[in-house]
Design a protein around this motif. Structure first.
Motif, PDB file in Angstrom:
ATOM      1  N   LEU A  50       0.786  -1.298   0.080  1.00  0.00           N
ATOM      2  CA  LEU A  50      -0.063  -0.101  -0.158  1.00  0.00           C
ATOM      3  C   LEU A  50       0.925   1.250   0.021  1.00  0.00           C
ATOM      4  CD1 LEU A  50      -2.797  -1.131   2.516  1.00  0.00           C
ATOM      5  CD2 LEU A  50      -2.915  -0.872  -0.041  1.00  0.00           C
ATOM      6  N   SER A  51       1.976   1.285   0.542  1.00  0.00           N
ATOM      7  CA  SER A  51       2.929   2.468   0.474  1.00  0.00           C
ATOM      8  C   SER A  51       3.457   2.912  -0.714  1.00  0.00           C
ATOM      9  CB  SER A  51       4.119   1.999   1.654  1.00  0.00           C
ATOM     10  OG  SER A  51       4.959   1.410   0.842  1.00  0.00           O
ATOM     11  N   ARG A  52       3.333   1.903  -1.634  1.00  0.00           N
ATOM     12  CA  ARG A  52       3.811   2.077  -2.956  1.00  0.00           C
ATOM     13  C   ARG A  52       2.718   2.736  -3.999  1.00  0.00           C
ATOM     14  NH1 ARG A  52       8.871  -0.468  -3.247  1.00  0.00           N
ATOM     15  NH2 ARG A  52       9.050  -2.181  -1.485  1.00  0.00           N
ATOM     16  N   GLN A  53       1.719   2.787  -3.467  1.00  0.00           N
ATOM     17  CA  GLN A  53       0.545   3.419  -4.223  1.00  0.00           C
ATOM     18  C   GLN A  53       0.809   4.996  -4.496  1.00  0.00           C
ATOM     19  OE1 GLN A  53      -3.633   1.647  -3.148  1.00  0.00           O
ATOM     20  NE2 GLN A  53      -2.613   2.830  -1.414  1.00  0.00           N
ATOM     21  N   HIS A  54       0.229   5.417  -5.692  1.00  0.00           N
ATOM     22  CA  HIS A  54       0.720   6.728  -6.045  1.00  0.00           C
ATOM     23  C   HIS A  54      -0.468   7.342  -6.692  1.00  0.00           C
ATOM     24  CE1 HIS A  54       0.558   5.566 -10.437  1.00  0.00           C
ATOM     25  NE2 HIS A  54       1.335   4.344  -9.973  1.00  0.00           N
ATOM     26  N   ASP A  55      -0.693   8.912  -6.698  1.00  0.00           N
ATOM     27  CA  ASP A  55      -1.818   9.405  -7.197  1.00  0.00           C
ATOM     28  C   ASP A  55      -1.967   9.272  -8.833  1.00  0.00           C
ATOM     29  OD1 ASP A  55      -2.740  10.123  -4.924  1.00  0.00           O
ATOM     30  OD2 ASP A  55      -1.387  12.121  -4.658  1.00  0.00           O
ATOM     31  N   GLY A  56      -1.115   8.851  -9.571  1.00  0.00           N
ATOM     32  CA  GLY A  56      -1.223   8.753 -10.992  1.00  0.00           C
ATOM     33  C   GLY A  56      -2.085   7.804 -11.481  1.00  0.00           C
ATOM     34  N   GLU A  57      -2.595   7.589 -12.823  1.00  0.00           N
ATOM     35  CA  GLU A  57      -3.305   6.806 -13.132  1.00  0.00           C
ATOM     36  C   GLU A  57      -2.976   5.423 -12.915  1.00  0.00           C
ATOM     37  OE1 GLU A  57      -5.814   5.550 -17.167  1.00  0.00           O
ATOM     38  OE2 GLU A  57      -5.100   7.514 -16.599  1.00  0.00           O
ATOM     39  N   GLY A  58      -4.111   4.455 -12.254  1.00  0.00           N
ATOM     40  CA  GLY A  58      -3.779   3.118 -11.631  1.00  0.00           C
ATOM     41  C   GLY A  58      -2.770   3.041 -10.666  1.00  0.00           C
ATOM     42  N   GLY A  59      -3.093   4.344  -9.964  1.00  0.00           N
ATOM     43  CA  GLY A  59      -1.989   4.168  -8.732  1.00  0.00           C
ATOM     44  C   GLY A  59      -2.472   3.860  -7.429  1.00  0.00           C
ATOM     45  N   HIS A  60      -3.853   3.660  -7.364  1.00  0.00           N
ATOM     46  CA  HIS A  60      -4.335   2.959  -6.280  1.00  0.00           C
ATOM     47  C   HIS A  60      -5.077   1.993  -6.523  1.00  0.00           C
ATOM     48  CE1 HIS A  60      -3.921   6.410  -3.366  1.00  0.00           C
ATOM     49  NE2 HIS A  60      -3.856   7.310  -4.637  1.00  0.00           N
ATOM     50  N   LEU A  61      -4.758   0.838  -5.471  1.00  0.00           N
ATOM     51  CA  LEU A  61      -5.202  -0.317  -5.765  1.00  0.00           C
ATOM     52  C   LEU A  61      -6.460  -0.825  -4.998  1.00  0.00           C
ATOM     53  CD1 LEU A  61      -1.759  -2.198  -4.709  1.00  0.00           C
ATOM     54  CD2 LEU A  61      -2.709  -1.605  -6.905  1.00  0.00           C
ATOM     55  N   GLN A  62      -7.396  -1.357  -5.708  1.00  0.00           N
ATOM     56  CA  GLN A  62      -8.647  -2.071  -5.363  1.00  0.00           C
ATOM     57  C   GLN A  62      -8.454  -3.048  -4.505  1.00  0.00           C
ATOM     58  OE1 GLN A  62     -10.915  -3.004  -8.632  1.00  0.00           O
ATOM     59  NE2 GLN A  62     -11.394  -0.836  -9.014  1.00  0.00           N
ATOM     60  N   MET A  63      -9.184  -3.610  -3.626  1.00  0.00           N
ATOM     61  CA  MET A  63      -9.047  -4.500  -2.558  1.00  0.00           C
ATOM     62  C   MET A  63      -8.775  -5.768  -3.062  1.00  0.00           C
ATOM     63  SD  MET A  63      -8.560  -4.560   0.654  1.00  0.00           S
ATOM     64  CE  MET A  63      -9.648  -3.253   1.173  1.00  0.00           C
ATOM     65  N   ARG A  64      -9.305  -6.217  -4.243  1.00  0.00           N
ATOM     66  CA  ARG A  64      -8.883  -7.230  -4.923  1.00  0.00           C
ATOM     67  C   ARG A  64      -7.544  -7.449  -5.487  1.00  0.00           C
ATOM     68  NH1 ARG A  64      -8.428  -6.956 -10.112  1.00  0.00           N
ATOM     69  NH2 ARG A  64     -10.163  -5.304 -10.401  1.00  0.00           N
ATOM     70  N   GLN A  65      -6.959  -6.304  -5.977  1.00  0.00           N
ATOM     71  CA  GLN A  65      -5.476  -6.074  -6.402  1.00  0.00           C
ATOM     72  C   GLN A  65      -4.483  -6.393  -5.165  1.00  0.00           C
ATOM     73  OE1 GLN A  65      -6.585  -2.239  -8.091  1.00  0.00           O
ATOM     74  NE2 GLN A  65      -5.618  -3.035 -10.130  1.00  0.00           N
ATOM     75  N   VAL A  66      -5.043  -5.720  -3.971  1.00  0.00           N
ATOM     76  CA  VAL A  66      -4.232  -5.728  -2.712  1.00  0.00           C
ATOM     77  C   VAL A  66      -4.107  -7.141  -2.410  1.00  0.00           C
ATOM     78  CG1 VAL A  66      -4.078  -5.031  -0.384  1.00  0.00           C
ATOM     79  CG2 VAL A  66      -4.656  -3.455  -2.037  1.00  0.00           C
ATOM     80  N   ALA A  67      -5.168  -8.058  -2.182  1.00  0.00           N
ATOM     81  CA  ALA A  67      -5.362  -9.432  -2.005  1.00  0.00           C
ATOM     82  C   ALA A  67      -4.356 -10.094  -3.079  1.00  0.00           C
ATOM     83  CB  ALA A  67      -6.656  -9.866  -2.055  1.00  0.00           C
ATOM     84  N   ASP A  68      -4.237  -9.880  -4.251  1.00  0.00           N
ATOM     85  CA  ASP A  68      -3.198 -10.555  -5.206  1.00  0.00           C
ATOM     86  C   ASP A  68      -1.988 -10.314  -4.886  1.00  0.00           C
ATOM     87  OD1 ASP A  68      -5.675 -11.661  -6.574  1.00  0.00           O
ATOM     88  OD2 ASP A  68      -5.429 -10.185  -8.392  1.00  0.00           O
ATOM     89  N   ALA A  69      -1.791  -9.032  -4.503  1.00  0.00           N
ATOM     90  CA  ALA A  69      -0.246  -8.418  -4.255  1.00  0.00           C
ATOM     91  C   ALA A  69       0.225  -9.182  -2.747  1.00  0.00           C
ATOM     92  CB  ALA A  69      -0.377  -6.968  -4.306  1.00  0.00           C
ATOM     93  N   VAL A  70      -0.717  -9.374  -1.914  1.00  0.00           N
ATOM     94  CA  VAL A  70      -0.209  -9.828  -0.588  1.00  0.00           C
ATOM     95  C   VAL A  70      -0.454 -11.499  -0.431  1.00  0.00           C
ATOM     96  CG1 VAL A  70      -0.360  -7.773   0.713  1.00  0.00           C
ATOM     97  CG2 VAL A  70      -2.078  -9.168   0.746  1.00  0.00           C
ATOM     98  N   VAL A  71      -0.985 -12.131  -1.682  1.00  0.00           N
ATOM     99  CA  VAL A  71      -1.335 -13.594  -1.722  1.00  0.00           C
ATOM    100  C   VAL A  71      -2.134 -13.899  -0.699  1.00  0.00           C
ATOM    101  CG1 VAL A  71      -0.331 -15.648  -2.362  1.00  0.00           C
ATOM    102  CG2 VAL A  71       1.018 -13.874  -2.734  1.00  0.00           C
ATOM    103  N   LEU A  72      -3.246 -13.243  -0.511  1.00  0.00           N
ATOM    104  CA  LEU A  72      -4.352 -13.763   0.448  1.00  0.00           C
ATOM    105  C   LEU A  72      -5.704 -13.569  -0.182  1.00  0.00           C
ATOM    106  CD1 LEU A  72      -3.426 -11.601   3.599  1.00  0.00           C
ATOM    107  CD2 LEU A  72      -3.366 -14.033   3.271  1.00  0.00           C
ATOM    108  N   SER A  73      -6.526 -14.213   0.250  1.00  0.00           N
ATOM    109  CA  SER A  73      -7.968 -14.139  -0.168  1.00  0.00           C
ATOM    110  C   SER A  73      -8.552 -12.827   0.012  1.00  0.00           C
ATOM    111  CB  SER A  73      -8.982 -15.120   0.412  1.00  0.00           C
ATOM    112  OG  SER A  73      -9.153 -14.778   1.897  1.00  0.00           O
TER     113      SER A  73
END
Length: 152
Positions: A50-73
């Motif tokens: 989450l600290s790597r998010q940014h304000d540019g296009e596609g810079g904020h992750l939806q919960m589904r994307q976060v789940a994929d990134a941390v390898v959790l449901s």
């Protein structure tokens, strides 16, 4: 192929070695983060992603994307976010362009904790890899990990 097929046996042994390496690294990092920062490895990973998010296009992750990134449901990720939010390390907010979307940002306290924990994570990772390199079964996998140049 039969149960005694050498190709299957080699695959199974390779998978067991990879699983063993992962487990040892994860356990070593988990102990270090927990002892020094009261963080689990999953919590650290979530803060890092989450600290790597940014304000540019596609810079904020939806919960589904976060789940994929941390390898959790998604449900486990939501529970993890809630725990860190309760500790004041994260904050959720509605997506300004899609009221159905919920985003999560790391708070100042979360960023501070992450920066304090990063050297612990990096040192524990190095220690775990060094210990695994001494094992002839794991040494080739350690060399592969060390040779990878994957962007964060």
């Amino acid at each position: 192929m039969t149960a005694t097929d050498p190709a299957l046996t080699a695959l199974a042994q390779g998978w067991c070695a990879l699983s063993l390496l992962h487990g040892r690294i994860e356990a070593h990092i988990e102990r270090a983060l927990s002892a020094k920062h009261d963080l689990s490895m999953r919590e650290y990973s979530l803060l890092d992603v989450l600290s790597r998010q940014h304000d540019g296009e596609g810079g904020h992750l939806q919960m589904r994307q976060v789940a994929d990134a941390v390898v959790l449901s998604q449900s486990a990720t939501t529970r993890l976010v809630t725990r860190l939010e309760d500790r004041g390390l994260l904050a959720r907010y509605l997506c300004p362009t899609d009221r159905r979307g919920i985003y999560t940002n790391v708070s100042e306290a979360g960023l501070t904790l992450l920066e304090e924990a990063r050297p612990t994570n990096d040192t524990a990772l190095r220690e775990a890899l060094d210990a695994a390199a001494a094992n002839p079964e794991l040494a080739p996998l350690v060399r592969v990990v060390e040779s990878m140049n994957v962007p964060a």
